[in-house]
Scaffold this active site. Sequence first.
Site, mmCIF file in Angstrom:
data_model
loop_
_atom_site.group_PDB
_atom_site.id
_atom_site.type_symbol
_atom_site.label_atom_id
_atom_site.label_comp_id
_atom_site.label_asym_id
_atom_site.label_seq_id
_atom_site.Cartn_x
_atom_site.Cartn_y
_atom_site.Cartn_z
ATOM 1 C CB CYS A 78 -0.999 -0.051 1.149
ATOM 2 S SG CYS A 78 -2.427 0.981 0.808
ATOM 3 C CG HIS A 171 -3.249 -3.073 4.032
ATOM 4 N ND1 HIS A 171 -2.331 -2.422 4.822
ATOM 5 C CD2 HIS A 171 -3.851 -2.113 3.293
ATOM 6 C CE1 HIS A 171 -2.369 -1.128 4.592
ATOM 7 N NE2 HIS A 171 -3.289 -0.908 3.661
ATOM 8 C CD GLU A 173 -0.471 -5.059 6.392
ATOM 9 O OE1 GLU A 173 -0.374 -5.635 5.293
ATOM 10 O OE2 GLU A 173 -0.817 -3.869 6.513
#
Length: 194
Positions: A78, A171, A173
Amino acid sequence: MKIGVLASQGAFAEHIAKLQQLGVEAVPVRLPGELAGLDGLVIPGGESTSISKLMRHYHLTGEIKDLAKNGLPVLGTCAGMILLGRRENGADPETLELMDFTVRRNAFGRQTDSFETELAVPALGEKPFPAVFIRAPLIEEVNGGLEILARLADGTIVAARQGNLVALAFHPELTDDLRCHRYFLDIVAEYRKK
Ligand code: GLN
């Protein structure tokens, strides 16, 4: 294997947690000295202008550029992806200019500010990846040796690789799926063999 996660601002703790789940040593990087001895670096999502300014303030920008040019694998997600790309006519943020693309920031407009989609990423296998987009950028202009890793249904590019550099507009994560991090660690493992 030791992976640094740029911790100037943004979602660095989540990346560290995912990397630890995969059994590697993951450390926050805020100062140039903390880049020593790393086998790879993650630049997280957050606010790209803030991250860029902090990177410059703490003298990380030049150092990270040199390391990446010498082959250090870097994963940018991002805002991190924005920072890996080319800078547009002196516009903010000042990027690292390591990968051959430009981005459109906040590309999805208000209605679709954030969304999750099952994204086909052939390099990760057949199963689509649960990609979370938050005020995400997209890759606009592509030159040179860029390998496109994923596109949305409308054709816009949201993941790419160039050498040891990987850029993701979403994302990884923030999901339980570890395949993007594993994909990056495979690049790191190859790099360590050399
Ligand atoms: N919109 C942010 C930027 O342009 C990126 C958003 C994110 O990293 N989730 O910097």
